[in-house]
Design a protein around this motif. Sequence first.
Motif, PDB file in Angstrom:
ATOM      1  N   PRO A   7     -32.198  -1.527  58.665  1.00  0.00           N
ATOM      2  CA  PRO A   7     -30.978  -0.725  58.563  1.00  0.00           C
ATOM      3  C   PRO A   7     -30.749   0.051  59.860  1.00  0.00           C
ATOM      4  O   PRO A   7     -31.698   0.429  60.550  1.00  0.00           O
ATOM      5  N   ILE A   8     -29.505   0.305  60.163  1.00  0.00           N
ATOM      6  CA  ILE A   8     -29.133   0.982  61.403  1.00  0.00           C
ATOM      7  C   ILE A   8     -29.835   2.337  61.537  1.00  0.00           C
ATOM      8  O   ILE A   8     -30.217   2.745  62.626  1.00  0.00           O
ATOM      9  N   ARG A   9     -30.041   3.036  60.435  1.00  0.00           N
ATOM     10  CA  ARG A   9     -30.675   4.369  60.486  1.00  0.00           C
ATOM     11  C   ARG A   9     -32.123   4.317  60.986  1.00  0.00           C
ATOM     12  O   ARG A   9     -32.664   5.321  61.407  1.00  0.00           O
ATOM     13  N   ALA A  17     -22.616  12.075  59.380  1.00  0.00           N
ATOM     14  CA  ALA A  17     -21.288  11.671  59.848  1.00  0.00           C
ATOM     15  C   ALA A  17     -21.309  11.123  61.273  1.00  0.00           C
ATOM     16  O   ALA A  17     -20.405  10.388  61.666  1.00  0.00           O
ATOM     17  N   MET A  18     -22.320  11.465  62.051  1.00  0.00           N
ATOM     18  CA  MET A  18     -22.372  11.011  63.435  1.00  0.00           C
ATOM     19  C   MET A  18     -22.948   9.603  63.575  1.00  0.00           C
ATOM     20  O   MET A  18     -22.900   9.012  64.641  1.00  0.00           O
ATOM     21  N   SER A  19     -23.474   9.031  62.500  1.00  0.00           N
ATOM     22  CA  SER A  19     -23.942   7.648  62.519  1.00  0.00           C
ATOM     23  C   SER A  19     -22.731   6.756  62.247  1.00  0.00           C
ATOM     24  O   SER A  19     -22.249   6.674  61.117  1.00  0.00           O
ATOM     25  N   LEU A  20     -22.224   6.098  63.276  1.00  0.00           N
ATOM     26  CA  LEU A  20     -20.946   5.397  63.171  1.00  0.00           C
ATOM     27  C   LEU A  20     -21.052   3.901  62.900  1.00  0.00           C
ATOM     28  O   LEU A  20     -20.133   3.311  62.355  1.00  0.00           O
ATOM     29  N   LEU A  21     -22.129   3.269  63.295  1.00  0.00           N
ATOM     30  CA  LEU A  21     -22.272   1.826  63.095  1.00  0.00           C
ATOM     31  C   LEU A  21     -22.740   1.530  61.678  1.00  0.00           C
ATOM     32  O   LEU A  21     -23.509   2.298  61.098  1.00  0.00           O
ATOM     33  N   ASP A  22     -22.308   0.391  61.133  1.00  0.00           N
ATOM     34  CA  ASP A  22     -22.731   0.003  59.792  1.00  0.00           C
ATOM     35  C   ASP A  22     -24.018  -0.812  59.795  1.00  0.00           C
ATOM     36  O   ASP A  22     -24.870  -0.625  58.935  1.00  0.00           O
ATOM     37  N   ARG A  23     -24.137  -1.722  60.765  1.00  0.00           N
ATOM     38  CA  ARG A  23     -25.332  -2.568  60.785  1.00  0.00           C
ATOM     39  C   ARG A  23     -25.457  -3.303  62.109  1.00  0.00           C
ATOM     40  O   ARG A  23     -24.489  -3.423  62.857  1.00  0.00           O
ATOM     41  N   SER A  45     -11.780   9.867  61.730  1.00  0.00           N
ATOM     42  CA  SER A  45     -10.671   9.195  61.059  1.00  0.00           C
ATOM     43  C   SER A  45      -9.477  10.115  60.867  1.00  0.00           C
ATOM     44  O   SER A  45      -9.624  11.248  60.414  1.00  0.00           O
ATOM     45  N   GLN A  46      -8.314   9.592  61.230  1.00  0.00           N
ATOM     46  CA  GLN A  46      -7.060  10.285  60.947  1.00  0.00           C
ATOM     47  C   GLN A  46      -5.901   9.326  61.162  1.00  0.00           C
ATOM     48  O   GLN A  46      -6.003   8.398  61.960  1.00  0.00           O
ATOM     49  N   ASP A  47      -4.849   9.539  60.437  1.00  0.00           N
ATOM     50  CA  ASP A  47      -3.624   8.739  60.586  1.00  0.00           C
ATOM     51  C   ASP A  47      -3.876   7.236  60.522  1.00  0.00           C
ATOM     52  O   ASP A  47      -3.327   6.465  61.306  1.00  0.00           O
TER      53      ASP A  47
END
Length: 152
Positions: A7-9, A17-23, A45-47
């Motif tokens: 896993p990325i972690r 929230a600062m972990s942006l990649l999924d895998r 994330s916005q708009d």
Amino acid sequence: MTDTLPPIRELVPHAGAMSLLDRVIAVEGDRLRAEVVVPAEGLFSQDGGVGAWVGIEYMAQAVAAWAGWQAREKGQPPRIGLLLGTRRYRCSVPRFMVGQRLQVDIERGYQADNGLGQFECRIHADGAELASATLTVFGPEDPSTFLNGENV
């Protein structure tokens, strides 16, 4: 390419929230491919998406994942690295849209013995290149000593 990836972690020392990649999709030699599905709700994330400038952080975290993989192969934990600079960041879109599946490809160009390195990075979606840049990074041997100014 590697069949079983953690896993990325376990590769990137970012959390919450600062972990942006999924895998991580693949890693081989000096290259790594990671994936992120742009979230509807997240730190940036916005708009209906995230600004294209977030692509630099996607790239930097993919470099961190590569470094974490290298450390893991040596039986070591991932360690803190620093993004020193970005050259020639080019992006063909103003934002990455919610739900868009991005592949982040990085390739090490060089890495000095002191931890200074340079990576060529690209972001693709649906077979099209959306962004590219050259990142310069620094991975000190002992990050806490370096950050405390004891080994400058």
